[in-house]
Design a protein around this motif. Structure first.
Motif, PDB file in Angstrom:
ATOM      1  N   MET A 157       4.181  19.405  12.328  1.00 53.57           N
ATOM      2  CA  MET A 157       3.190  18.541  12.015  1.00 53.57           C
ATOM      3  C   MET A 157       3.333  17.005  12.296  1.00 53.57           C
ATOM      4  SD  MET A 157       0.808  18.165   8.218  1.00 53.57           S
ATOM      5  CE  MET A 157       0.396  19.899   7.963  1.00 53.57           C
ATOM      6  N   ILE A 158       1.790  16.546  12.189  1.00 49.15           N
ATOM      7  CA  ILE A 158       2.025  15.178  12.771  1.00 49.15           C
ATOM      8  C   ILE A 158       0.897  14.540  11.614  1.00 49.15           C
ATOM      9  CG2 ILE A 158       1.738  13.174  14.756  1.00 49.15           C
ATOM     10  CD1 ILE A 158       1.606  15.746  16.835  1.00 49.15           C
ATOM     11  N   GLY A 159       0.893  13.331  11.208  1.00 49.36           N
ATOM     12  CA  GLY A 159       0.228  13.086  10.840  1.00 49.36           C
ATOM     13  C   GLY A 159      -0.265  11.661  10.668  1.00 49.36           C
ATOM     14  N   MET A 160      -1.434  10.681  10.691  1.00 45.31           N
ATOM     15  CA  MET A 160      -1.544   9.234  10.938  1.00 45.31           C
ATOM     16  C   MET A 160      -3.062   9.063   9.835  1.00 45.31           C
ATOM     17  SD  MET A 160      -1.649   9.385  15.362  1.00 45.31           S
ATOM     18  CE  MET A 160      -2.816  11.277  15.250  1.00 45.31           C
ATOM     19  N   CYS A 161      -2.624   7.878   9.935  1.00 48.32           N
ATOM     20  CA  CYS A 161      -2.980   7.270   9.358  1.00 48.32           C
ATOM     21  C   CYS A 161      -3.474   5.632   9.115  1.00 48.32           C
ATOM     22  CB  CYS A 161      -3.261   6.557   7.785  1.00 48.32           C
ATOM     23  SG  CYS A 161      -4.159   6.084   6.444  1.00 48.32           S
ATOM     24  N   MET A 162      -4.680   4.974  10.063  1.00 47.86           N
ATOM     25  CA  MET A 162      -5.088   3.656  10.065  1.00 47.86           C
ATOM     26  C   MET A 162      -4.970   3.046   9.147  1.00 47.86           C
ATOM     27  SD  MET A 162      -8.044   2.497  12.803  1.00 47.86           S
ATOM     28  CE  MET A 162      -7.447   2.834  14.138  1.00 47.86           C
ATOM     29  N   ARG A 202       0.712  -0.900  -0.103  1.00 46.40           N
ATOM     30  CA  ARG A 202      -0.477   0.014   0.329  1.00 46.40           C
ATOM     31  C   ARG A 202       0.664   1.438   0.251  1.00 46.40           C
ATOM     32  NH1 ARG A 202      -5.829   1.799   0.914  1.00 46.40           N
ATOM     33  NH2 ARG A 202      -5.379   4.195   0.475  1.00 46.40           N
ATOM     34  N   THR A 203       0.256   1.883  -0.237  1.00 45.41           N
ATOM     35  CA  THR A 203       1.150   4.205  -0.633  1.00 45.41           C
ATOM     36  C   THR A 203      -0.298   4.655  -0.342  1.00 45.41           C
ATOM     37  OG1 THR A 203       2.849   3.293  -2.469  1.00 45.41           O
ATOM     38  CG2 THR A 203       1.846   5.504  -2.132  1.00 45.41           C
ATOM     39  N   PHE A 204       0.714   5.083   0.880  1.00 43.11           N
ATOM     40  CA  PHE A 204      -0.009   6.304   1.149  1.00 43.11           C
ATOM     41  C   PHE A 204       0.539   7.932   0.883  1.00 43.11           C
ATOM     42  CE2 PHE A 204      -1.159   2.859   4.967  1.00 43.11           C
ATOM     43  CZ  PHE A 204      -2.276   3.063   4.257  1.00 43.11           C
ATOM     44  N   ARG A 205      -0.215   8.927   0.564  1.00 39.96           N
ATOM     45  CA  ARG A 205      -0.067  10.009   0.721  1.00 39.96           C
ATOM     46  C   ARG A 205      -0.287  10.789   2.158  1.00 39.96           C
ATOM     47  NH1 ARG A 205       2.333   9.649  -4.821  1.00 39.96           N
ATOM     48  NH2 ARG A 205       1.316   8.707  -6.045  1.00 39.96           N
ATOM     49  N   GLY A 206       1.396  11.525   1.862  1.00 37.35           N
ATOM     50  CA  GLY A 206       0.870  12.026   3.288  1.00 37.35           C
ATOM     51  C   GLY A 206       1.320  13.570   3.763  1.00 37.35           C
ATOM     52  N   HIS A 207       2.154  13.804   4.588  1.00 34.53           N
ATOM     53  CA  HIS A 207       2.772  15.492   4.950  1.00 34.53           C
ATOM     54  C   HIS A 207       2.676  15.913   2.946  1.00 34.53           C
ATOM     55  CE1 HIS A 207       2.579  14.441   8.559  1.00 34.53           C
ATOM     56  NE2 HIS A 207       3.779  13.635   8.241  1.00 34.53           N
TER      57      HIS A 207
END
Length: 372
Positions: free
Chosen positions: A361-366, A327-332
């Motif tokens: 910044m703090i980023g979160m992803c479940m 999986r890929t997540f695009r965050g900050h």
């Protein structure tokens, strides 16, 4: 490099919103850059994480509500470069910080709970009068790791291992909070940038792997040396640049533990077999330099997963054994510097990825892991 065959089910990983945490979420750290994040694995405390900021403070934050619960003024005189925790029934929970001021500080954490009809309120505090300052390194503290160290021939109880720009590893007792012994990385002083610990059936004790500015991985038995000429029992030299981060998997399905490493300014994760020292595989797919990696065991997959963070804030989730990108997540939108993984006790098949950005910044992803 050839790798053993590995059979895998079809895996789907999706971003997830729950009553526990709405996803995705960004939290703002009041103008402070974030250099290290860690989780706090205290029984019945399932909704907190800890971060270190560039103003030398440490904050305990609520995952559920997205705000700080406690701010600790650490009294360090320079940047906190690394943060870790230790939780064990034999001692108080510890928040441990390492700094450019060449010291390590151990903060006993006190958690009190107040129950009423509707909910349980948790209150956090630190016993400032019980803070221990560890000194002895002669340059910046760059990496820390704790272990119970209660297996095999060197059952010394819980220990802290620190790595420094002075080229040494120092081992400290967490029970007595005192210095035990040192391991010199090599005859020429080189910065120790990262380390990790695993148990080795091969030699019957815990092993430290250290990575340095000299592009090498060195393997050390975690036991007090018998003389001053202690040397690593294995060295891996075929990394293209300084090793800035590493993460280790455990034994799984007959496959030896693997150490995943990233090198400065490189886009590839190199995976080595810790028993043979041979390159196991390369993981490629990031388009910008990788800044942090972390591993975690997935009960549903019955395997480890690896999360990597790039300088643009994108997160990739891998199976380090098969090399599959899950999986890929695009965050900050800015530089992501650090990451950790948190598993909610109420939903152990889910993972929360917490990533810290240099720009406040703090980023979160479940993620929810589904095996089909």
């Amino acid at each position: 490099s050839d790798s053993p065959s590995h059979t895998s089910s079809t895996i789907t990983m999706t971003a997830k919103s729950t009553n526990f945490l709405k996803m995705p979420r960004m939290m703002y750290n009041h103008g402070k850059a974030i250099y290290s994040v860690a989780t706090l694995d205290i029984p019945d405390i399932d909704d907190t994480f800890i971060l270190a900021s560039d103003d030398t403070s440490v904050g305990i934050w609520s995952l559920r509500f997205g705000h700080p619960l406690l701010d600790i003024s650490t009294e360090h005189n320079a940047r906190i470069s690394i943060l870790t925790t230790y939780v064990d029934a034999s001692i108080k929970p510890l928040v441990i910080t390492g700094s450019w001021d060449e010291t390590i500080r151990l903060w006993p954490l006190i958690v009190s709970c107040k129950n009423d009809v509707t909910n349980t309120t948790k209150k956090y505090s630190v016993a400032t009068n019980e803070c221990t300052v560890l000194t002895g390194h002669t340059n910046r503290i760059l990496t820390l790791k704790t272990t119970s160290n209660n297996r095999g021939r060197s059952a010394e109880g819980p220990v802290l291992v620190s790595g420094s720009a002075d080229g040494t590893l120092r081992v400290w007792s967490l029970q007595t909070q005192t210095y035990m012994y040192s391991l010199d990385h090599c005859s020429i002083v080189t910065w120790i940038l990262c380390l990790d610990i695993y148990y080795s059936d091969e030699i019957g004790c815990n092993v430290i792997i250290s990575g340095g500015k000299d592009n090498s991985l060195r393997f050390w038995a975690l036991e007090e040396p018998s003389d001053d000429t202690v040397k690593p029992f294995r060295t891996i030299n075929n990394c293209p640049s300084r090793i800035v981060h590493m993460a280790i998997t455990d034994v799984q399905d007959g496959i030896d533990p693997l150490v995943c490493v990233i090198c400065k300014n490189y886009l590839i994760i190199r995976v080595f077999n810790v028993v043979t020292g041979q390159l196991f595989r390369r993981l490629s797919g990031h388009h910008n330099a990788i800044t942090s990696i972390v591993t975690c065991h997935s009960p549903r997959l019955k395997a480890h997963i690896l999360v990597s963070v790039s300088s643009t804030g994108n997160l990739r989730v891998w199976d380090p054994v098969t090399g599959e990108l899950l999986r890929t997540f695009r965050g900050h939108s800015g530089v992501a510097h650090t990451a950790c993984l948190f598993r909610p006790p109420s939903t152990p098949d889910d993972l929360i990825i917490i990533s810290g950005r240099n720009c406040v910044m703090i980023g979160m992803c479940m993620i929810s892991v589904v095996v089909e």
